[in-house]
Design a protein around this motif. Sequence first.
Motif, mmCIF file in Angstrom:
data_model
loop_
_atom_site.group_PDB
_atom_site.id
_atom_site.type_symbol
_atom_site.label_atom_id
_atom_site.label_comp_id
_atom_site.label_asym_id
_atom_site.label_seq_id
_atom_site.Cartn_x
_atom_site.Cartn_y
_atom_site.Cartn_z
ATOM 1 N N TYR A 59 -14.948 -0.748 -7.276
ATOM 2 C CA TYR A 59 -14.408 0.530 -7.787
ATOM 3 C C TYR A 59 -14.751 0.668 -9.271
ATOM 4 O O TYR A 59 -15.258 -0.250 -9.899
ATOM 5 N N ILE A 101 -10.254 1.880 -15.007
ATOM 6 C CA ILE A 101 -9.126 0.941 -15.067
ATOM 7 C C ILE A 101 -9.011 0.339 -16.471
ATOM 8 O O ILE A 101 -7.924 0.300 -17.051
ATOM 9 N N MET A 146 2.296 1.939 -3.367
ATOM 10 C CA MET A 146 1.314 2.432 -4.328
ATOM 11 C C MET A 146 1.024 3.920 -4.153
ATOM 12 O O MET A 146 0.717 4.602 -5.125
ATOM 13 N N GLU A 179 -0.042 -1.830 -10.113
ATOM 14 C CA GLU A 179 -0.083 -2.885 -9.088
ATOM 15 C C GLU A 179 -0.500 -4.220 -9.703
ATOM 16 O O GLU A 179 0.056 -5.269 -9.377
ATOM 17 N N MET A 180 -1.477 -4.163 -10.609
ATOM 18 C CA MET A 180 -1.921 -5.379 -11.300
ATOM 19 C C MET A 180 -0.767 -5.999 -12.077
ATOM 20 O O MET A 180 -0.549 -7.214 -12.030
ATOM 21 N N THR A 208 1.435 6.538 -7.096
ATOM 22 C CA THR A 208 0.397 7.531 -7.417
ATOM 23 C C THR A 208 0.994 8.922 -7.479
ATOM 24 O O THR A 208 0.734 9.698 -8.415
ATOM 25 N N THR A 236 -4.417 7.656 -9.760
ATOM 26 C CA THR A 236 -4.873 6.556 -8.920
ATOM 27 C C THR A 236 -5.126 5.296 -9.745
ATOM 28 O O THR A 236 -4.698 4.198 -9.379
ATOM 29 N N ALA A 237 -5.828 5.467 -10.865
ATOM 30 C CA ALA A 237 -6.091 4.331 -11.747
ATOM 31 C C ALA A 237 -4.790 3.770 -12.294
ATOM 32 O O ALA A 237 -4.622 2.547 -12.378
ATOM 33 N N VAL A 249 -6.944 -8.730 -8.098
ATOM 34 C CA VAL A 249 -7.502 -7.568 -7.402
ATOM 35 C C VAL A 249 -9.013 -7.665 -7.310
ATOM 36 O O VAL A 249 -9.607 -7.452 -6.246
ATOM 37 N N GLU A 270 -3.125 1.684 -9.782
ATOM 38 C CA GLU A 270 -3.837 0.410 -9.636
ATOM 39 C C GLU A 270 -3.446 -0.556 -10.757
ATOM 40 O O GLU A 270 -3.188 -1.736 -10.517
ATOM 41 N N ASP A 313 0.824 -1.202 0.000
ATOM 42 C CA ASP A 313 0.000 0.000 0.000
ATOM 43 C C ASP A 313 0.863 1.258 0.000
ATOM 44 O O ASP A 313 0.584 2.225 -0.726
ATOM 45 N N LYS A 337 -10.509 -7.908 -3.716
ATOM 46 C CA LYS A 337 -11.086 -6.661 -3.202
ATOM 47 C C LYS A 337 -12.504 -6.434 -3.692
ATOM 48 O O LYS A 337 -13.178 -5.509 -3.259
#
Lengths: 175, 175
Positions: B159, B164, A119, A142-143, A123, A135-136, B151, A139, A116, B155
């Motif tokens: 969202y 995304i 990330m 992270e994927m 960001t 933010t997207a 994800v 994400e 976290d 989660k």
Amino acid sequence: MTIKQDQIIKTALELFAKEGFHATSTGKIARMANVSEGLIFRHFVNKEGLLEAILNQGQQTIQAIFENIAKIEDPKKIIEAIIELPFMIHPDEHNYWRLLYTLKWQQKKYDRVGVDFLMTVATDAFEKLGYENPTAEAEVLEMILDGAATVILLKGNRYESEVIIKAIKEKYSKQ
Amino acid sequence: MTIKQDQIIKTALELFAKEGFHATSTGKIARMANVSEGLIFRHFVNKEGLLEAILNQGQQTIQAIFENIAKIEDPKKIIEAIIELPFMIHPDEHNYWRLLYTLKWQQKKYDRVGVDFLMTVATDAFEKLGYENPTAEAEVLEMILDGAATVILLKGNRYESEVIIKAIKEKYSKQ
DNA sequence: TACATTTGTAAGTGATTACTCACTTTTATG
DNA sequence: CATAAAAGTGAGTAATCACTTACAAATGTA
């Protein structure tokens, strides 16, 4: 930390990572570590305690790596460093990461605080680089990291990492 | 397929997915499915057989989805369809996918033939689109899908998926 | 209706599980 | 050296595990 204590942690990590926490008996750990079964409970109270000791030990290494990335000033270099992370996992650390990735799917949560934090760093970097939706983007990154680590841990890192890293980095060089 | 047989499969899937195969006892499955424990072994021979029955049942749905994507002619639309896949997983199918993702990390392999097939389709599409290294691109795409599914399954898909999906698609629209 | 097959149950089975405990050996400390 | 604390052992324990078996109920078929 005695020698036997260390042996227990080391073999337990290997068995938990490769065969799963529930599929590994304390008897088997003791046998493989050349230790009496009772010693496990003397040192770690119960099986769960042994798991937590393993996780705590590994957490420190991760923390250090993540904090070093956060120190980088150039946002573009931060993203690049984050992309490279999964490909830099040392073979000695494979069991630890494998364990983390199996535990993710468990009901009980053993939260990896580090990700976290990383990330929010990402960001921030995306924001500085002028991305439309930082933010997207974080994400999605992270994927990618998650998927990359999975492939590496399951199939090994034998294929040409450089080509893959290049292909990923290119996706973050057009803006 | 009798009603009780169906109840066994349904509750076993839920327990295997949420608590893990080894952490779930046949006794618990029987109790939650309102069925005698012996019936599990009558129908599925052993615990492993129950798992395989669950996997076989789910495999059919996946196969159909993947084959539909392979039929698309426009390579750009193929990539887009593949990107959207993880975001289209129906909540009813969550347990099944969750089970697949936990089993990935198990020693014993329950191979999902579908994914490899999908990746050859992707490689082919990247080639037609003139990508420099289609194999590497397919591998990166697999990583993204894998991470996205992880994800979503962990989660939830609450969202804004559209943002995304857009961010991912943009990474494949520059060439 | 007769009867064979399938579906279902309940009470077992031995093996294995995580964990305890009484005890011995090793190590640390004054 | 004396002695207390820590490390280590091995033989237990009750509970739980996957699985079996003998038998009953339901269902299919003639």
